[in-house]
Scaffold this motif. Structure first.
Motif, short mmCIF file in Angstrom:
data_model
loop_
_atom_site.label_atom_id
_atom_site.label_comp_id
_atom_site.label_asym_id
_atom_site.label_seq_id
_atom_site.Cartn_x
_atom_site.Cartn_y
_atom_site.Cartn_z
N GLU A 138 0.85 -1.18 0.00
CA GLU A 138 0.00 0.00 0.00
C GLU A 138 0.90 1.24 0.00
O GLU A 138 1.73 1.41 0.89
CB GLU A 138 -0.89 0.00 1.24
N LEU A 139 0.73 2.08 -1.02
CA LEU A 139 1.51 3.31 -1.14
C LEU A 139 0.59 4.50 -1.01
O LEU A 139 -0.47 4.54 -1.64
CB LEU A 139 2.24 3.35 -2.49
N ILE A 140 1.00 5.47 -0.19
CA ILE A 140 0.16 6.65 0.06
C ILE A 140 0.75 7.87 -0.64
O ILE A 140 1.94 7.91 -0.96
CB ILE A 140 0.00 6.91 1.57
N CYS A 141 -0.09 8.85 -0.87
CA CYS A 141 0.27 10.06 -1.60
C CYS A 141 1.11 10.98 -0.71
O CYS A 141 0.63 11.51 0.29
CB CYS A 141 -1.02 10.76 -2.03
N LEU A 142 2.39 11.17 -1.08
CA LEU A 142 3.31 11.97 -0.28
C LEU A 142 2.89 13.43 -0.17
O LEU A 142 2.88 13.98 0.95
CB LEU A 142 4.73 11.84 -0.82
N PRO A 143 2.52 14.12 -1.25
CA PRO A 143 2.10 15.52 -1.08
C PRO A 143 0.87 15.68 -0.18
O PRO A 143 0.75 16.65 0.56
CB PRO A 143 1.78 15.99 -2.50
N GLN A 144 -0.02 14.70 -0.22
CA GLN A 144 -1.21 14.79 0.62
C GLN A 144 -0.85 14.62 2.09
O GLN A 144 -1.32 15.39 2.94
CB GLN A 144 -2.24 13.73 0.20
N VAL A 145 0.00 13.64 2.43
CA VAL A 145 0.38 13.47 3.85
C VAL A 145 1.26 14.63 4.31
O VAL A 145 1.23 15.00 5.48
CB VAL A 145 1.04 12.10 4.13
N PHE A 146 2.03 15.22 3.39
CA PHE A 146 2.79 16.42 3.75
C PHE A 146 1.82 17.52 4.15
O PHE A 146 1.98 18.16 5.19
CB PHE A 146 3.67 16.89 2.58
N ASP A 147 0.80 17.73 3.32
CA ASP A 147 -0.17 18.79 3.58
C ASP A 147 -0.94 18.54 4.87
O ASP A 147 -1.20 19.46 5.64
CB ASP A 147 -1.13 18.91 2.39
N LEU A 148 -1.30 17.28 5.14
CA LEU A 148 -2.10 16.95 6.32
C LEU A 148 -1.29 16.90 7.61
O LEU A 148 -1.77 17.31 8.66
CB LEU A 148 -2.80 15.60 6.12
N PHE A 149 -0.06 16.37 7.55
CA PHE A 149 0.66 16.05 8.78
C PHE A 149 2.01 16.75 8.97
O PHE A 149 2.45 16.91 10.09
CB PHE A 149 0.91 14.54 8.87
N LEU A 150 2.68 17.11 7.90
CA LEU A 150 4.07 17.53 8.03
C LEU A 150 4.34 19.01 7.82
O LEU A 150 5.35 19.52 8.31
CB LEU A 150 4.95 16.72 7.05
N LYS A 151 3.48 19.71 7.10
CA LYS A 151 3.83 21.09 6.71
C LYS A 151 3.98 22.03 7.91
O LYS A 151 4.71 22.99 7.82
CB LYS A 151 2.86 21.64 5.68
N HIS A 152 3.33 21.72 9.02
CA HIS A 152 3.50 22.57 10.20
C HIS A 152 4.74 22.18 11.01
O HIS A 152 5.13 22.87 11.93
CB HIS A 152 2.24 22.54 11.07
N LEU A 153 5.38 21.06 10.64
CA LEU A 153 6.57 20.59 11.36
C LEU A 153 7.87 20.94 10.65
O LEU A 153 8.91 21.05 11.30
CB LEU A 153 6.52 19.06 11.53
N VAL A 154 7.84 21.07 9.33
CA VAL A 154 9.06 21.31 8.55
C VAL A 154 8.88 22.54 7.68
O VAL A 154 7.77 23.02 7.49
CB VAL A 154 9.44 20.09 7.67
N GLY A 155 9.98 23.02 7.12
CA GLY A 155 9.94 24.23 6.30
C GLY A 155 9.16 24.10 5.02
O GLY A 155 8.47 25.01 4.60
N GLY A 156 9.24 22.96 4.35
CA GLY A 156 8.54 22.79 3.09
C GLY A 156 8.75 21.40 2.54
O GLY A 156 9.44 20.56 3.14
N LEU A 157 8.18 21.17 1.37
CA LEU A 157 8.28 19.85 0.74
C LEU A 157 9.73 19.52 0.38
O LEU A 157 10.14 18.37 0.42
CB LEU A 157 7.37 19.78 -0.48
N HIS A 158 10.52 20.55 0.06
CA HIS A 158 11.94 20.32 -0.24
C HIS A 158 12.66 19.72 0.98
O HIS A 158 13.49 18.82 0.84
CB HIS A 158 12.61 21.62 -0.66
N THR A 159 12.32 20.19 2.16
CA THR A 159 12.90 19.64 3.40
C THR A 159 12.52 18.18 3.55
O THR A 159 13.34 17.36 3.96
CB THR A 159 12.40 20.45 4.61
#
Length: 175
Positions: free
Chosen positions: A87-108
């Motif tokens: 099962e593979l999940i959508c990386l930009p979607q999980v970034f938007d939901l869970f990670l964007k407030h923890l890291v500087g951006g998708l490049h990070t």
């Protein structure tokens, strides 16, 4: 030289030999109104029925890489594909939901993936279309990557632990 007369068709005639006439009495477009909305059932039937024949099997069995499901992760619905039994999940979607407030951006995030030795899978064009249609990625996005749940949990742990780092032994200062 003589010029032959051709029949003249008026705007109100039926078109003298032209099926349906040249002009329509009714307008081609109705007045603007709310566009129809897709329901989740319509989306699911579209994803399963219309994309089930798009996968290139190539003798590898009946692996359908375009069947998208919405799965629960940390209380949120995330788009996922089943590829080669994983099962593979959508990386930009999980970034938007869970990670964007923890890291500087998708490049990070991509830098962290490299450091953690996690290799995302590049989506096919059809998978990107499906993800855009479901709203998992923005309408203008034309590339996307997928990661496993296990790799996401590793990445998520790394992102949350990176926020609290100790400046010296025995110190609990947040840097």
């Amino acid at each position: 030289m003589a010029v032959s007369a051709s029949p003249v068709i008026s705007a109100t005639s039926s078109g003298a030999g032209v099926p349906g006439g040249l002009f329509r009495a009714e307008p081609l477009y109705s007045t603007p109104r709310e566009p129809p909305r897709l329901t989740p059932n319509m989306i699911n039937s579209f994803v399963v029925n219309n994309h089930s024949n798009s996968a290139g099997g190539g003798g590898r069995g009946n692996t359908n890489t375009n069947e998208c499901r919405m799965v629960d992760m940390h209380g949120m619905k995330v788009a996922s594909f089943l590829m080669d039994g994983q099962e593979l999940i959508c990386l930009p979607q999980v970034f938007d939901l869970f990670l964007k407030h923890l890291v500087g951006g998708l490049h990070t995030v991509y830098t962290k993936l490299k450091r953690l030795d996690i290799s995302p899978v590049v989506c096919t064009v059809e998978q990107v279309r499906i993800l855009r249609g479901l709203g998992a990625i923005q309408p203008g996005v034309n590339r996307c990557k997928l990661i496993t749940r296990k790799d996401f949990e590793t990445l998520f742990t790394d992102c949350t632990n990176a926020r609290v780092s100790l400046c010296c032994p025995g110190c609990s200062a947040v840097v």
